[in-house]
Design an enzyme around this catalytic site. Structure first.
Site, PDB file in Angstrom:
ATOM      1  N   GLU A  48     -10.309   6.371 -10.893  1.00  0.00           N
ATOM      2  CA  GLU A  48     -10.126   5.608 -11.999  1.00  0.00           C
ATOM      3  C   GLU A  48     -11.106   4.242 -11.695  1.00  0.00           C
ATOM      4  OE1 GLU A  48      -5.423   5.894 -12.220  1.00  0.00           O
ATOM      5  OE2 GLU A  48      -6.283   3.844 -12.145  1.00  0.00           O
ATOM      6  N   CYS A  67     -13.330  -3.068 -11.451  1.00  0.00           N
ATOM      7  CA  CYS A  67     -12.594  -2.952 -10.249  1.00  0.00           C
ATOM      8  C   CYS A  67     -12.861  -1.331 -10.185  1.00  0.00           C
ATOM      9  CB  CYS A  67     -11.006  -2.853 -10.895  1.00  0.00           C
ATOM     10  SG  CYS A  67      -9.989  -2.223  -9.744  1.00  0.00           S
ATOM     11  N   CYS A  74      -5.622   7.809  -1.278  1.00  0.00           N
ATOM     12  CA  CYS A  74      -5.587   6.918  -0.442  1.00  0.00           C
ATOM     13  C   CYS A  74      -4.763   7.212   0.915  1.00  0.00           C
ATOM     14  CB  CYS A  74      -5.114   5.361  -0.729  1.00  0.00           C
ATOM     15  SG  CYS A  74      -5.070   4.112   0.548  1.00  0.00           S
ATOM     16  N   CYS A  78       1.115   3.216   0.959  1.00  0.00           N
ATOM     17  CA  CYS A  78       2.185   2.195   0.580  1.00  0.00           C
ATOM     18  C   CYS A  78       3.256   2.333  -0.265  1.00  0.00           C
ATOM     19  CB  CYS A  78       1.354   0.854   0.109  1.00  0.00           C
ATOM     20  SG  CYS A  78       0.086   0.425   1.270  1.00  0.00           S
ATOM     21  N   CYS A  81       2.771   1.714  -4.420  1.00  0.00           N
ATOM     22  CA  CYS A  81       1.563   1.892  -4.928  1.00  0.00           C
ATOM     23  C   CYS A  81       1.192   3.463  -5.498  1.00  0.00           C
ATOM     24  CB  CYS A  81       0.531   1.742  -3.758  1.00  0.00           C
ATOM     25  SG  CYS A  81      -1.281   2.141  -4.657  1.00  0.00           S
ATOM     26  N   GLY A 124      -7.872   3.920  -3.308  1.00  0.00           N
ATOM     27  CA  GLY A 124      -8.309   3.980  -2.010  1.00  0.00           C
ATOM     28  C   GLY A 124      -8.293   2.439  -1.211  1.00  0.00           C
ATOM     29  N   GLU A 125      -8.506   2.682   0.276  1.00  0.00           N
ATOM     30  CA  GLU A 125      -8.589   1.566   1.087  1.00  0.00           C
ATOM     31  C   GLU A 125     -10.270   1.376   1.359  1.00  0.00           C
ATOM     32  OE1 GLU A 125      -7.279  -1.153   2.362  1.00  0.00           O
ATOM     33  OE2 GLU A 125      -9.082  -1.263   3.750  1.00  0.00           O
ATOM     34  N   SER A 156     -11.041  -5.751  -1.098  1.00  0.00           N
ATOM     35  CA  SER A 156      -9.476  -5.873  -0.844  1.00  0.00           C
ATOM     36  C   SER A 156      -9.079  -4.917   0.052  1.00  0.00           C
ATOM     37  CB  SER A 156      -8.872  -5.770  -2.364  1.00  0.00           C
ATOM     38  OG  SER A 156      -7.296  -5.826  -2.187  1.00  0.00           O
ATOM     39  N   SER A 179      -4.281  -7.803   1.089  1.00  0.00           N
ATOM     40  CA  SER A 179      -3.082  -7.386   0.497  1.00  0.00           C
ATOM     41  C   SER A 179      -1.970  -7.417   1.580  1.00  0.00           C
ATOM     42  CB  SER A 179      -3.166  -5.957   0.336  1.00  0.00           C
ATOM     43  OG  SER A 179      -4.108  -5.625  -0.663  1.00  0.00           O
ATOM     44  N   LEU A 180      -1.332  -8.654   1.309  1.00  0.00           N
ATOM     45  CA  LEU A 180      -0.333  -9.032   2.433  1.00  0.00           C
ATOM     46  C   LEU A 180       1.191  -8.442   2.196  1.00  0.00           C
ATOM     47  CD1 LEU A 180      -0.343 -10.398   5.051  1.00  0.00           C
ATOM     48  CD2 LEU A 180       0.400 -12.534   4.068  1.00  0.00           C
ATOM     49  N   HIS A 181       1.676  -8.954   0.928  1.00  0.00           N
ATOM     50  CA  HIS A 181       3.035  -8.429   0.464  1.00  0.00           C
ATOM     51  C   HIS A 181       4.130  -8.759   1.118  1.00  0.00           C
ATOM     52  CE1 HIS A 181      -0.198  -6.539  -1.921  1.00  0.00           C
ATOM     53  NE2 HIS A 181      -0.324  -5.287  -1.294  1.00  0.00           N
ATOM     54  N   ASN A 255       3.808  -3.526 -10.962  1.00  0.00           N
ATOM     55  CA  ASN A 255       3.686  -2.897 -12.320  1.00  0.00           C
ATOM     56  C   ASN A 255       4.379  -1.726 -11.799  1.00  0.00           C
ATOM     57  OD1 ASN A 255       2.468  -1.832 -14.419  1.00  0.00           O
ATOM     58  ND2 ASN A 255       0.519  -2.198 -13.935  1.00  0.00           N
ATOM     59  N   CYS A 298      -3.175   0.120 -10.044  1.00  0.00           N
ATOM     60  CA  CYS A 298      -3.801   1.384  -9.039  1.00  0.00           C
ATOM     61  C   CYS A 298      -3.280   2.659  -9.368  1.00  0.00           C
ATOM     62  CB  CYS A 298      -3.488   0.474  -7.789  1.00  0.00           C
ATOM     63  SG  CYS A 298      -4.325   1.224  -6.349  1.00  0.00           S
TER      64      CYS A 298
END
Ligand code: SAH
Ligand code: SF4
Length: 313
Positions: A48, A67, A74, A78, A81, A124-125, A156, A179-181, A255, A298
């Site tokens: 995407e 983006c 990935c 997570c 995600c 992806g990372e 990111s 990306s802390l979260h 989301n 994502c």
């Protein structure tokens, strides 16, 4: 190239690949301000890419941000995600990253807009595919290609510390988003397994060093999950962990994804969380959710496509 004879055109088409990504699906939302592409790769896998237009405000110029994805799926996994939940397939090549930009630019064609910013916030990372990502950033930047400044690129990451350090040493003035979260390691490890290897203090330390070295502010991404990481105490703790120097916190109401009961908090709870950060002197925004109706988070468009392709009906 209609000036060439058909036989020469045929031979060229056989010998060269024009683009390593082929648009398979394109969907627009937010009155055309958000456009999401599903690109097909040579091995039929899909990724995407999203293009978002932002109008000028009294404080900022109009922007068009792309983006991009860095991997098919990935490996980080997570819990909140869609990409992480769909597993890992393979790294993208440098060409496949570069070509997402070119294919989207070509498609912008007549619209009088051109891409002004790149964020590695697709699938992806990026730091798990380090060489291809840095290679793509360098290639976009070359004066004989696009001359696109790394200052307009944001990487990111979930926080792969050794690669953050390596990126800092590249001498590339890229922006870093972390990306802390979660504000504590116990909670973060339950959402993001790799936190056991690279805990919060190590990540924030590496991000601060990058900010000092480049003079560029680090943004911390924080997906707000109702009842999980959105309490006033957690906001207070987050403020302490991040600190105000060269930092900005982006709050992202979750989301919702298929197969998960996690949900975003109410607007007032998100605002209460934000005001605690502001009181602590931290620059913060609540990100406007883009393109919910086209599965803009994502990995969601692809997840639905895969589901449709494999379901019997
Ligand atoms: N792997 C990198 C880059 C891709 S994810 C990273 O994690 O930083 C880009 C952003 O989308 C991250 O901040 C991620 O946490 C966020 N994201 C993932 N799933 C989401 C969801 N369901 N709702 C809102 N944001 C999400
Ligand atoms: Fe991977 Fe980022 Fe999704 Fe985590 S949030 S699974 S690191 S793409």
């Amino acid at each position: 190239m209609r000036t060439l004879p058909p036989s020469a055109r045929r031979r060229l088409a056989e010998a060269f690949v024009f683009s390593s990504v082929a648009p398979q699906l394109k969907r627009a939302a937010d009155r055309g301000q958000t456009v999401k592409y599903l690109f097909k790769l040579a091995d039929a896998k899909t990724i995407e890419t999203v293009v978002m237009h932002y109008e000028a405000t009294p404080r900022s110029r109009a922007r068009t941000t792309i983006c991009v994805s860095s991997q098919v799926g990935c490996p980080i996994g997570c819990s909140f995600c869609a990409t992480g939940q769909s597993g890992f397939d393979r790294n993208l090549s440098e060409a496949e990253i570069v070509d997402q930009f070119l294919a989207a630019s070509r498609d912008l064609g007549e619209t009088q807009r051109s891409l002004t910013n790149v964020v590695f916030m697709g699938m992806g990372e990026p730091l798990n595919n380090y060489a291809a990502v840095v290679g793509a950033i360098r290639r976009w930047a070359r004066p004989d290609t696009l001359n696109f400044s790394p200052r307009r690129v944001t990487v990111s990451t979930i926080g792969l510390v050794p690669f953050i350090e390596r990126l800092s040493a590249e001498g590339l003035p890229v922006n870093l988003a972390i990306s802390l979260h979660a504000p504590d390691d116990a909670l973060r490890s339950s959402m993001i397994p790799v936190n056991r290897k690279y805990p919060i203090a190590a990540i924030v330390g590496a991000a601060r060093a990058h900010a000092e070295r480049t003079g560029r502010r680090t943004s911390y991404e924080y997906v707000l999950l109702q009842g999980i990481n959105d309490s006033p105490e957690q906001a207070q703790r987050l403020a302490t962990v991040v600190g105000r120097h060269l930092s900005h916190i982006n709050l992202i109401p979750m989301n919702p994804i298929d197969g998960s009961s996690m949900a975003p908090p109410s607007k007032s709870r998100a605002q209460a969380f934000q005001s605690i950060l502001q009181t602590a002197g931290i620059s913060t925004t609540i990100r406007a959710t883009r393109g919910l109706d086209i599965d803009a988070a994502c990995g969601q468009l692809r997840a639905r496509q895969l589901q449709a392709a494999t379901s019997p009906t």
